[in-house]
Scaffold this motif. Structure first.
Motif, short mmCIF file in Angstrom:
data_model
loop_
_atom_site.label_atom_id
_atom_site.label_comp_id
_atom_site.label_asym_id
_atom_site.label_seq_id
_atom_site.Cartn_x
_atom_site.Cartn_y
_atom_site.Cartn_z
N PHE A 76 -6.74 33.66 50.38
CA PHE A 76 -7.50 34.84 50.01
C PHE A 76 -8.97 34.46 49.89
O PHE A 76 -9.32 33.28 49.77
N ASP A 77 -9.84 35.46 49.95
CA ASP A 77 -11.28 35.25 49.87
C ASP A 77 -11.78 35.60 48.48
O ASP A 77 -11.23 36.49 47.82
N LEU A 78 -12.85 34.96 48.04
CA LEU A 78 -13.42 35.22 46.73
C LEU A 78 -14.90 34.87 46.73
O LEU A 78 -15.36 34.08 47.56
N PRO A 79 -15.68 35.48 45.81
CA PRO A 79 -17.10 35.14 45.73
C PRO A 79 -17.30 33.66 45.48
O PRO A 79 -16.54 33.02 44.74
N ALA A 80 -18.34 33.09 46.07
CA ALA A 80 -18.58 31.65 45.98
C ALA A 80 -18.78 31.18 44.56
O ALA A 80 -18.45 30.04 44.21
N GLU A 81 -19.34 32.06 43.69
CA GLU A 81 -19.62 31.64 42.31
C GLU A 81 -18.40 31.73 41.41
O GLU A 81 -18.43 31.24 40.28
N TRP A 82 -17.31 32.32 41.87
CA TRP A 82 -16.09 32.37 41.08
C TRP A 82 -15.34 31.05 41.27
O TRP A 82 -15.41 30.41 42.31
N SER A 83 -14.61 30.65 40.24
CA SER A 83 -13.89 29.38 40.28
C SER A 83 -12.39 29.61 40.19
O SER A 83 -11.93 30.68 39.78
N ILE A 84 -11.64 28.59 40.58
CA ILE A 84 -10.18 28.67 40.55
C ILE A 84 -9.64 27.53 39.71
O ILE A 84 -9.99 26.36 39.92
N LYS A 85 -8.79 27.88 38.76
CA LYS A 85 -8.06 26.88 37.97
C LYS A 85 -6.69 26.70 38.62
O LYS A 85 -5.92 27.66 38.73
N ASP A 86 -6.41 25.48 39.04
CA ASP A 86 -5.19 25.21 39.76
C ASP A 86 -4.63 23.84 39.37
O ASP A 86 -5.29 22.84 39.63
N PRO A 87 -3.48 23.79 38.73
CA PRO A 87 -2.66 24.94 38.34
C PRO A 87 -3.17 25.55 37.04
O PRO A 87 -3.79 24.87 36.22
N ASN A 103 -14.61 34.27 36.63
CA ASN A 103 -16.02 34.46 36.98
C ASN A 103 -16.86 33.38 36.30
O ASN A 103 -16.34 32.56 35.53
N PRO A 104 -18.17 33.33 36.54
CA PRO A 104 -18.99 32.25 35.96
C PRO A 104 -18.97 32.20 34.44
O PRO A 104 -19.22 31.14 33.85
N MET A 109 -10.32 36.91 36.24
CA MET A 109 -10.38 38.03 37.16
C MET A 109 -8.99 38.41 37.67
O MET A 109 -8.67 39.58 37.84
N ALA A 110 -8.15 37.41 37.94
CA ALA A 110 -6.80 37.65 38.43
C ALA A 110 -6.04 36.34 38.44
O ALA A 110 -6.64 35.25 38.41
N THR A 111 -4.72 36.44 38.48
CA THR A 111 -3.87 35.26 38.65
C THR A 111 -2.93 35.50 39.82
O THR A 111 -2.49 36.62 40.06
N LEU A 112 -2.63 34.43 40.52
CA LEU A 112 -1.68 34.45 41.63
C LEU A 112 -0.53 33.51 41.30
O LEU A 112 -0.75 32.35 40.96
N ARG A 113 0.70 34.04 41.36
CA ARG A 113 1.89 33.22 41.14
C ARG A 113 2.91 33.53 42.21
O ARG A 113 3.06 34.68 42.64
N THR A 114 3.61 32.51 42.67
CA THR A 114 4.67 32.70 43.66
C THR A 114 5.97 32.10 43.13
O THR A 114 5.99 31.45 42.09
N ASN A 115 7.04 32.32 43.89
CA ASN A 115 8.37 31.82 43.53
C ASN A 115 8.80 32.33 42.16
O ASN A 115 9.33 31.60 41.33
N MET A 116 8.57 33.62 41.92
CA MET A 116 8.94 34.24 40.65
C MET A 116 10.25 34.99 40.79
O MET A 116 10.51 35.66 41.80
N VAL A 117 11.10 34.86 39.77
CA VAL A 117 12.38 35.57 39.73
C VAL A 117 12.23 36.68 38.70
O VAL A 117 11.85 36.43 37.56
N THR A 118 12.51 37.91 39.10
CA THR A 118 12.29 39.04 38.20
C THR A 118 13.57 39.84 38.02
O THR A 118 14.48 39.80 38.83
N GLY A 119 13.60 40.59 36.93
CA GLY A 119 14.73 41.47 36.66
C GLY A 119 14.51 42.18 35.35
O GLY A 119 14.26 41.56 34.33
N ALA A 120 14.57 43.51 35.36
CA ALA A 120 14.37 44.29 34.14
C ALA A 120 14.94 45.68 34.34
O ALA A 120 15.28 46.08 35.45
N GLU A 121 15.02 46.41 33.24
CA GLU A 121 15.54 47.77 33.28
C GLU A 121 14.53 48.70 32.64
O GLU A 121 14.04 48.44 31.55
N CYS A 122 14.20 49.77 33.34
CA CYS A 122 13.25 50.75 32.82
C CYS A 122 14.01 51.72 31.92
O CYS A 122 14.89 52.44 32.39
#
Length: 241
Positions: A76-87, A103-104, A109-122
């Motif tokens: 994904f793309d992001l502004p150059a002045e924004w940073s990423i904490k990984d992990p 942001n600076p 601003m957002a988090t990205l996570r993969t390999n997530m297992v979900t399940g819930a009831e509304c």
């Protein structure tokens, strides 16, 4: 509005917006959840040059950079002045990534996570608002095209004005709600091997440094450079080339 959102729906589970300046997650009323417990292990990702683009990102804005996850599966793309904490925290034992964009001023601003297992009831529906929505064909899986959304849920039982409305943006594979009410916000989308999330929370009551000045409604927030950058970043998510 709650300072942090846990997204739930009829077939989803909560996800924390990530570490670093975020409060502990609170579950939206009327929903039960089940999420796979993360295990030990972390992966390191790298930034690509600003000129590096991939399918799904037609034009990289001037001064932006491209980030590719350490497993080489998403970019994904992001502004150059924004940073990423990984992990940004523990990743599932079976693999996956967990990164946070800041942001600076250090605001998440957002988090990205993969390999997530979900399940819930509304179990409870609430009045909702769909403020923004865009399909993301680059992330299509098994005939289903997820959407970027910015939406709200109204808790008419709350007496604290800061908790009456929950607002969040992110990617979802859930159908757009119909009628006057909807299940709690579900910002998860289908992604191998199970599911993923890429999103965050808008809190008009947040007065910490780094927030846009004089913004107290979601409509006003949508006109800010911060929201426009967040939207452009999240909608640029695509399979890495």
């Amino acid at each position: 509005m709650a300072a942090v959102l846990v997204a739930l729906s009829g077939c989803g589970a909560p996800a924390s917006p990530g570490a670093g300046g975020s409060a502990s997650p609170t579950v939206s009323p009327g929903a039960s959840d089940s999420t796979a417990s993360p295990g030990a292990g972390s992966q390191k990702a790298t930034d690509s040059p600003a000129s590096a683009t991939a399918s799904g990102s037609a034009t990289l804005p001037a001064g932006w950079k491209t980030f590719t996850t350490s497993d080489g599966k998403l970019s994904f793309d992001l502004p150059a002045e924004w940073s990423i904490k990984d992990p940004a925290g523990a990743v599932p034992q079976g693999g996956g990534v967990f990164v946070e964009v800041r942001n600076p001023a250090g605001k998440s601003m957002a988090t990205l996570r993969t390999n997530m297992v979900t399940g819930a009831e509304c179990t409870t529906k609430q009045p909702y608002g769909m403020l923004d929505s865009e399909p993301l064909p680059a992330l299509k899986q098994s005939g289903s095209t997820p959407r970027f959304t910015f939406e709200s849920r109204q808790d008419n039982t709350a007496t604290d004005p800061a908790k009456m409305t929950v607002l969040a943006y992110g990617i979802t594979s859930s159908p757009e709600p119909t009628g006057p009410t909807a299940c709690p916000i579900f910002h998860f989308f289908t992604w191998p091997p199970s599911g993923a999330m890429f999103g965050g929370v808008y809190n008009p009551f947040d007065t910490t440094p780094g927030n846009p000045p004089n913004v107290d409604t979601p409509e006003a927030y949508m006109g800010t450079p911060e929201y426009k950058n967040i939207r452009a970043m999240i909608t640029s998510l695509r399979p890495a080339s």
